[in-house]
Enzyme design. Structure first.
Site, short mmCIF file in Angstrom:
data_model
loop_
_atom_site.label_atom_id
_atom_site.label_comp_id
_atom_site.label_asym_id
_atom_site.label_seq_id
_atom_site.Cartn_x
_atom_site.Cartn_y
_atom_site.Cartn_z
CG HIS A 246 8.80 7.27 -2.88
ND1 HIS A 246 8.75 8.02 -4.04
CD2 HIS A 246 8.75 5.97 -2.91
CE1 HIS A 246 8.65 7.03 -5.04
NE2 HIS A 246 8.95 5.77 -4.45
C1 LIG Z 1 9.28 1.22 -5.60
S1 LIG Z 1 10.16 -0.04 -5.48
C2 LIG Z 1 11.93 0.52 -5.50
C3 LIG Z 1 12.64 -0.62 -6.55
C4 LIG Z 1 13.97 -0.33 -6.67
N1 LIG Z 1 14.90 -0.34 -5.45
C5 LIG Z 1 14.22 1.20 -7.50
O1 LIG Z 1 15.26 1.86 -6.71
O2 LIG Z 1 13.62 1.60 -8.32
C6 LIG Z 1 9.95 -0.53 -3.58
C7 LIG Z 1 10.76 -1.78 -3.48
O3 LIG Z 1 10.85 -1.86 -1.80
C8 LIG Z 1 10.25 -3.08 -1.73
N2 LIG Z 1 9.73 -3.08 -0.30
C9 LIG Z 1 8.42 -2.24 0.00
N3 LIG Z 1 8.13 -2.52 1.44
C10 LIG Z 1 9.29 -3.28 1.96
C11 LIG Z 1 9.62 -3.85 3.19
N4 LIG Z 1 8.88 -3.47 4.36
N5 LIG Z 1 10.70 -4.41 3.58
C12 LIG Z 1 11.51 -4.92 2.21
N6 LIG Z 1 11.20 -4.41 1.29
C13 LIG Z 1 10.19 -3.67 0.97
C14 LIG Z 1 9.39 -3.55 -2.69
O4 LIG Z 1 9.37 -4.85 -2.67
C15 LIG Z 1 10.20 -2.87 -3.77
O5 LIG Z 1 11.15 -3.87 -4.36
#
Ligand SMILES: C[S@@+](CC[C@H](N)C(=O)[O-])C[C@H]1O[C@@H](n2cnc3c(N)ncnc32)[C@H](O)[C@@H]1O
Length: 338
Positions: A246
């Site tokens: 999202h």
């Molecule tokens: C909104 S947080 C969700 C954290 C946790 N997984 C949860 O369910 O609450 C989104 C996570 O996705 C990671 N993320 C965002 N873009 C990414 C990418 N291009 N590649 C790897 N990880 C990514 C962010 O660093 C963060 O840890």
């Protein structure tokens, strides 16, 4: 039920409540009232003028964030974990995140909707991507993952309790934040291997947290990017990615899903946990508003229905595509690599 006037005016002014609570965190009111204190003492501890300090104390008490005692103010017992810095579910990180990022971005919500794009460049004069900007200060990384892991608590509990991990030997959590999920999965299934993969700044933060918890030898931490497809070799037979699709547009979600499909070993199960919109788009209200939050802050972020997510899974090549509900707000979107 509110009158129509109360509904309109109450909604227009609902930021009063949020900003008063943010001020309570920012000014240290809850730490000062930790053992109960007179208004005068709290204002002195927080270095506030007595008059304006007392205005805030009265407001926080009417909202239920302080309780009245004979001598002054104290903390309601059930809110202590959320209000105190050493509380298990401290939400001061969300207060800071909202004040620094979300309030300024929501101030441009109408422009964001008119232009169908985030407002970061206009508000912060910053051309970088959302996670590049958010992750440029380690304090912001810590705040973000601290409040997200508290928000994820009910999901982590129900996923760990209700999902059948017995067919699997190795669990990888992508975009794991503070690694709260793999820690809980390992605690309930000690025979599993567990690893996490996240962007470099988040991985650095996670390594620190795992070392502090004495878990650094137990959960491998990899750096990777699901959008560029620059990922470590994946051998896990169960891969999860929570609340990340999202953050991105439907097109970027398609790229993420096909990169993951390519990187997964044959027969692996992939699960994304999300908070979908109802199929008839009638709610939930929080998710409908969260969708605007993703629009103004992230790179194309948008909430989708379960059906839309599952269609993207099928388009990426996943088979046996299905959704499973859990207690709590998240839905598991599941697909398998043939
Ligand atoms: C909104 S947080 C969700 C954290 C946790 N997984 C949860 O369910 O609450 C989104 C996570 O996705 C990671 N993320 C965002 N873009 C990414 C990418 N291009 N590649 C790897 N990880 C990514 C962010 O660093 C963060 O840890």
């Amino acid at each position: 039920m509110d009158t129509p006037l109360a509904h309109v005016s109450g909604t227009l002014l609902s930021f009063f409540n949020a900003q008063a609570l943010i001020s309570g965190y920012e000014l240290g009111i809850f730490e000062a009232a930790r053992d109960g204190a007179e208004a005068r003492e709290i204002c002195a501890t927080c270095a506030l003028p007595e008059s304006s300090g007392q205005q805030l104390l009265i407001a926080l008490a009417t909202m239920g964030f302080l309780s009245r005692t004979q001598a002054g103010f104290a903390l309601p017992a059930d809110l202590r974990p959320y209000l105190l810095r050493d509380g298990a579910a401290y939400m001061g990180g969300l207060a800071r995140h909202a004040a620094k990022f979300l309030y300024p971005l929501w101030g441009q919500a109408a422009a964001g909707i008119r232009e169908n794009r985030n407002q970061r460049e206009k508000v912060f004069n910053d051309p970088r991507k959302w996670f590049e900007m958010l992750y440029s200060d380690p304090a912001d990384v810590a705040d973000f993952h601290a409040f997200l892991s508290v928000l994820a608590d009910p999901f982590v509990e129900s996923f760990t309790r209700d999902f059948d991990f017995t067919p699997y030997r190795s669990f990888l959590d992508i975009g794991s934040g503070r690694a709260a999920l793999p820690r809980a999965v390992l605690a309930a299934n000690p025979r599993l291997d567990a690893a996490v993969c996240d962007l470099p700044e988040a991985a650095t933060h996670m390594r620190k947290e795992l070392a502090q918890a004495g878990m650094d030898g137990r959960i491998a931490v990899y750096e990777g990017d699901v959008i560029t497809g620059n990922l470590p070799e994946i051998s896990a037979d169960l891969v999860h990615m929570g609340w990340m699709l999202h953050d991105y547009s439907a097109e970027t979600q398609a790229t993420i899903l096909s990169n993951l499909f390519a990187a997964l070993p044959p027969k692996a199960t992939f699960i994304a946990s999300e908070t979908p919109l109802d199929d008839d788009l009638s709610g939930p209200a929080f998710v409908a508003l969260l969708s605007i939050n993703m629009l103004v802050s992230c790179d194309g972020g948008i909430e989708s229905t379960t059906g839309q997510y599952l269609e993207r899974f099928r388009a990426a090549g996943f088979v046996n595509v299905r959704a499973a509900s859990l207690a709590g707000p998240r839905v598991l979107l599941i697909g398998e690599k043939p």
